[in-house]
Design a protein around this motif. Structure first.
Motif, mmCIF file in Angstrom:
data_model
loop_
_atom_site.group_PDB
_atom_site.id
_atom_site.type_symbol
_atom_site.label_atom_id
_atom_site.label_comp_id
_atom_site.label_asym_id
_atom_site.label_seq_id
_atom_site.Cartn_x
_atom_site.Cartn_y
_atom_site.Cartn_z
ATOM 1 N N ALA A 1 -3.669 -2.177 6.194
ATOM 2 C CA ALA A 1 -4.101 -2.549 4.857
ATOM 3 C C ALA A 1 -5.626 -2.401 4.864
ATOM 4 C CB ALA A 1 -3.658 -3.963 4.524
ATOM 5 N N GLN A 2 -6.268 -2.954 3.889
ATOM 6 C CA GLN A 2 -7.721 -2.823 3.823
ATOM 7 C C GLN A 2 -8.407 -3.591 4.950
ATOM 8 O OE1 GLN A 2 -8.124 -4.492 -0.047
ATOM 9 N NE2 GLN A 2 -8.480 -6.552 0.698
ATOM 10 N N CYS B 1 0.834 -1.214 0.000
ATOM 11 C CA CYS B 1 0.000 0.000 0.000
ATOM 12 C C CYS B 1 0.865 1.260 0.000
ATOM 13 C CB CYS B 1 -0.921 0.022 1.212
ATOM 14 S SG CYS B 1 -2.317 -1.097 1.129
#
Length: 156
Positions: free
Chosen positions: A70-71, A51
């Motif tokens: 992160a997501q 990312c």
């Protein structure tokens, strides 16, 4: 209600070091306690590195604080948790898109598997990030006890 800093300490998710050779190593070391405690697998940090490579050092804020993540519900995340790595020497992330150098000494790593828990942790961390005396004390911290003492002295 337990604070995010208390949770980090109580869960054994904080680490302290003098220096690291790169921002990638800082990300790895910051995420390591999450993997060691079973909140993530050992590869979660690679998603964070990806990312940062893709979007730049947007996760590095004023006062030398990085919020690594992160997501939501990223592969390898098993439970929601936050870890903290305190590094005595600042870690250079390079410049952002407007040319501002990004350096961090406090690395909060968030792993979340639920959007509501993700937002709860972000809100709790935002309170920490807005408390400059607390951030100064955390930057000087060398032990879990120092983190708790800082929070007690400079509550959010």
């Amino acid at each position: 209600m337990s604070s995010v800093l208390r949770e980090i300490v109580d869960r054994g998710l904080c680490r302290f070091t003098d220096r690291v050779p790169s921002w990638q190593e800082a990300v790895r070391q910051s995420a390591a306690p999450l993997a060691e405690a079973g909140y993530t697998d050992g590869e979660y940090y690679r998603q964070i590195v990806s990312c940062i490579r893709q979007y730049g050092p947007y996760m590095v804020f004023d006062h030398q604080v990085a919020l690594l993540h992160a997501q939501v519900n990223a592969p390898g995340v098993r439970k929601t948790a936050v870890s903290l790595l305190c590094i005595r020497e600042g870690v250079d992330f390079g410049a952002d898109e407007d040319g501002t150098r990004k350096t961090a000494r406090l690395f909060f790593t968030l792993a979340s598997c639920d959007p509501d828990e993700h937002m709860d942790k972000i809100q709790a961390l935002a309170e920490v990030f807005l408390n400059e005396p607390l951030l100064d004390a955390l930057t000087a911290a060398r032990s879990p006890e120092d983190i708790l003492a800082a929070e007690e002295r400079y509550p959010c």
